[in-house]
Design a protein around this motif. Structure first.
Motif, PDB file in Angstrom:
ATOM      1  N   HIS A 307       0.853  -1.186   0.000  1.00  0.00           N
ATOM      2  CA  HIS A 307       0.000   0.000   0.000  1.00  0.00           C
ATOM      3  C   HIS A 307       0.892   1.240   0.000  1.00  0.00           C
ATOM      4  CE1 HIS A 307      -3.346  -2.710   1.173  1.00  0.00           C
ATOM      5  NE2 HIS A 307      -2.392  -3.320   1.846  1.00  0.00           N
ATOM      6  N   TYR A 308       0.744   2.084  -1.018  1.00  0.00           N
ATOM      7  CA  TYR A 308       1.590   3.260  -1.193  1.00  0.00           C
ATOM      8  C   TYR A 308       0.814   4.544  -0.882  1.00  0.00           C
ATOM      9  CZ  TYR A 308       4.357   0.067  -4.178  1.00  0.00           C
ATOM     10  OH  TYR A 308       5.087  -0.987  -4.678  1.00  0.00           O
ATOM     11  N   THR A 309       1.509   5.546  -0.346  1.00  0.00           N
ATOM     12  CA  THR A 309       0.923   6.884  -0.297  1.00  0.00           C
ATOM     13  C   THR A 309       0.998   7.471  -1.705  1.00  0.00           C
ATOM     14  OG1 THR A 309       3.044   7.915   0.258  1.00  0.00           O
ATOM     15  CG2 THR A 309       1.619   7.240   2.095  1.00  0.00           C
ATOM     16  N   ASP A 310       0.240   8.526  -1.940  1.00  0.00           N
ATOM     17  CA  ASP A 310       0.132   9.091  -3.289  1.00  0.00           C
ATOM     18  C   ASP A 310       1.474   9.505  -3.879  1.00  0.00           C
ATOM     19  OD1 ASP A 310      -2.580   8.718  -3.189  1.00  0.00           O
ATOM     20  OD2 ASP A 310      -3.032  10.768  -2.559  1.00  0.00           O
ATOM     21  N   GLY A 311       2.363  10.038  -3.044  1.00  0.00           N
ATOM     22  CA  GLY A 311       3.607  10.597  -3.581  1.00  0.00           C
ATOM     23  C   GLY A 311       4.822   9.710  -3.469  1.00  0.00           C
ATOM     24  N   PHE A 312       4.694   8.524  -2.886  1.00  0.00           N
ATOM     25  CA  PHE A 312       5.886   7.701  -2.654  1.00  0.00           C
ATOM     26  C   PHE A 312       6.578   7.285  -3.943  1.00  0.00           C
ATOM     27  CE2 PHE A 312       8.116   3.665  -2.172  1.00  0.00           C
ATOM     28  CZ  PHE A 312       9.009   3.997  -1.161  1.00  0.00           C
ATOM     29  N   LEU A 313       5.783   6.889  -4.932  1.00  0.00           N
ATOM     30  CA  LEU A 313       6.379   6.354  -6.178  1.00  0.00           C
ATOM     31  C   LEU A 313       7.175   7.412  -6.935  1.00  0.00           C
ATOM     32  CD1 LEU A 313       3.489   4.051  -7.397  1.00  0.00           C
ATOM     33  CD2 LEU A 313       5.643   3.385  -6.354  1.00  0.00           C
ATOM     34  N   GLU A 314       7.046   8.675  -6.574  1.00  0.00           N
ATOM     35  CA  GLU A 314       7.858   9.726  -7.211  1.00  0.00           C
ATOM     36  C   GLU A 314       9.332   9.560  -6.847  1.00  0.00           C
ATOM     37  OE1 GLU A 314       6.314  13.556  -6.243  1.00  0.00           O
ATOM     38  OE2 GLU A 314       4.296  13.092  -6.968  1.00  0.00           O
ATOM     39  N   TYR A 315       9.617   8.858  -5.744  1.00  0.00           N
ATOM     40  CA  TYR A 315      11.002   8.636  -5.309  1.00  0.00           C
ATOM     41  C   TYR A 315      11.595   7.353  -5.878  1.00  0.00           C
ATOM     42  CZ  TYR A 315      10.041  12.294  -1.903  1.00  0.00           C
ATOM     43  OH  TYR A 315       9.697  13.492  -1.302  1.00  0.00           O
ATOM     44  N   VAL A 316      10.762   6.528  -6.510  1.00  0.00           N
ATOM     45  CA  VAL A 316      11.243   5.262  -7.056  1.00  0.00           C
ATOM     46  C   VAL A 316      11.862   5.493  -8.414  1.00  0.00           C
ATOM     47  CG1 VAL A 316      10.577   2.938  -7.804  1.00  0.00           C
ATOM     48  CG2 VAL A 316       9.506   3.958  -5.763  1.00  0.00           C
ATOM     49  N   LYS A 317      13.094   4.997  -8.585  1.00  0.00           N
ATOM     50  CA  LYS A 317      13.799   5.186  -9.858  1.00  0.00           C
ATOM     51  C   LYS A 317      13.264   4.196 -10.893  1.00  0.00           C
ATOM     52  CE  LYS A 317      18.156   5.992  -9.997  1.00  0.00           C
ATOM     53  NZ  LYS A 317      19.624   5.914  -9.845  1.00  0.00           N
TER      54      LYS A 317
END
Length: 317
Positions: A307-317
């Motif tokens: 389960h991800y917060t809305d902005g977490f995937l912005e940090y995933v390369k």
């Protein structure tokens, strides 16, 4: 349990080695004065004199006030007076061969209550209830490295990373961090865009290098993580982790959590407290926290779903 034994610091080689002496002196000072495991630290004195007021310094007061504040935000699922429950489960015994009885848990749970930490800010005194005990393991390393980071900035170090045993990683400038699968022997389920949805029950036969969750990149931020991969009891073939819910009295069943914040101290507390939450509560508390601090994260629940917060995937390369 000394906090600095597994802390690694990387700085540019243009700085002299004496910088490390200054940084580790800061870590040692925190260990000596604020680690509950250190004899005669302020926290140790509070524990040994439970039921009575103990004279402390201003930093102890400020530290405990912040801890209590975050305990309140997390609805009491983060509680530094959890030590009696941890001991009941047998984490400080050589052998623990049985699950505590429900009546034992119910009795000991009465001692676990951060609201009974009384802080006299004016007179610099602190008291906990009789037979209560504070444990600082969920934040003390992170608190120490925050102080070390501040010193590094004063020394004009503008590119560095501190890794506190993998549970707290602080980056000055930009660094990439590999986030490991808490169950590397199991496959990862991804969607067409490569987003990981779940840790499956299927066995993973490939190279471990390719079964990591993801790589994140942080700049002037902290990555804090909690799991129970290495610290657990095995009773009748079942594993019970060391992160125990103050509400239920039982070890949490989630698999892993990762939090990105601007402060390691906050991140470490939050990752511990949110480890006990349902996915719904995880999102609700993150939303509440985001009104005070910059925060993103993910939670892997007991079924392996991520389960991800809305902005977490912005940090995933």
């Amino acid at each position: 349990m000394f906090i600095y034994t597994n802390i690694k610091i990387k700085i540019p080689d243009s700085f002299e080695n004496k910088v490390f002496d200054e940084l580790f002196e800061i870590l040692e000072d925190v260990n000596k004065n604020y680690n509950s495991y250190s004899k005669n630290s302020y926290i140790d004195k509070i524990n040994k004199n439970n039921g009575k007021f103990v004279q402390v310094n201003e930093e102890t007061v400020n530290l405990l006030e912040k801890v209590v504040h975050f305990s309140e935000i997390m609805n009491g699922e983060y509680d530094i007076t959890i030590m009696p429950l941890i001991k009941l489960w047998g984490f400080y015994k050589e052998n623990s061969d049985k699950i505590p009885e429900n009546l034992e848990i119910k009795k000991i749970k009465k001692l676990v209550d951060y609201k009974k930490i009384i802080i006299d800010k004016k007179n610099l005194k602190v008291k906990i209830d009789k037979n209560q005990e504070i444990i600082t393991g969920s934040f003390i390393k992170a608190y120490a490295i925050d102080k070390a980071i501040q010193k590094m900035k004063e020394l004009k170090i503008d590119d560095a990373i501190i890794n506190a045993g993998g549970s707290s990683i602080v980056a000055i400038n930009g660094w990439g961090i590999i986030v490991e699968n808490p169950e590397p022997e199991k496959k990862l389920l991804k969607n067409d865009d490569g987003k990981i949805l779940k840790i499956t029950k299927e066995k993973y036969e490939g190279n471990d290098e390719y079964n990591d969750l993801f790589e994140i990149e942080i700049k002037d931020l902290t990555y804090s993580t909690s799991n129970q991969v290495n610290t657990f009891l095995e009773i009748d073939g079942e594993k019970y982790g060391h992160i125990i819910s103050p509400k239920t009295g039982f070890p949490a069943k989630n698999k892993q959590i990762g939090i990105i914040t601007e402060n390691a101290f906050f991140g470490d507390m939050i990752s511990t407290g949110l480890y006990n939450q349902t996915p719904k509560n995880f999102h609700e508390i993150i939303k509440k926290l985001s009104k005070e601090i910059k925060i993103e994260g993910y939670l892997i629940d007991e079924n392996g779903e991520i389960h991800y917060t809305d902005g977490f995937l912005e940090y995933v390369k």
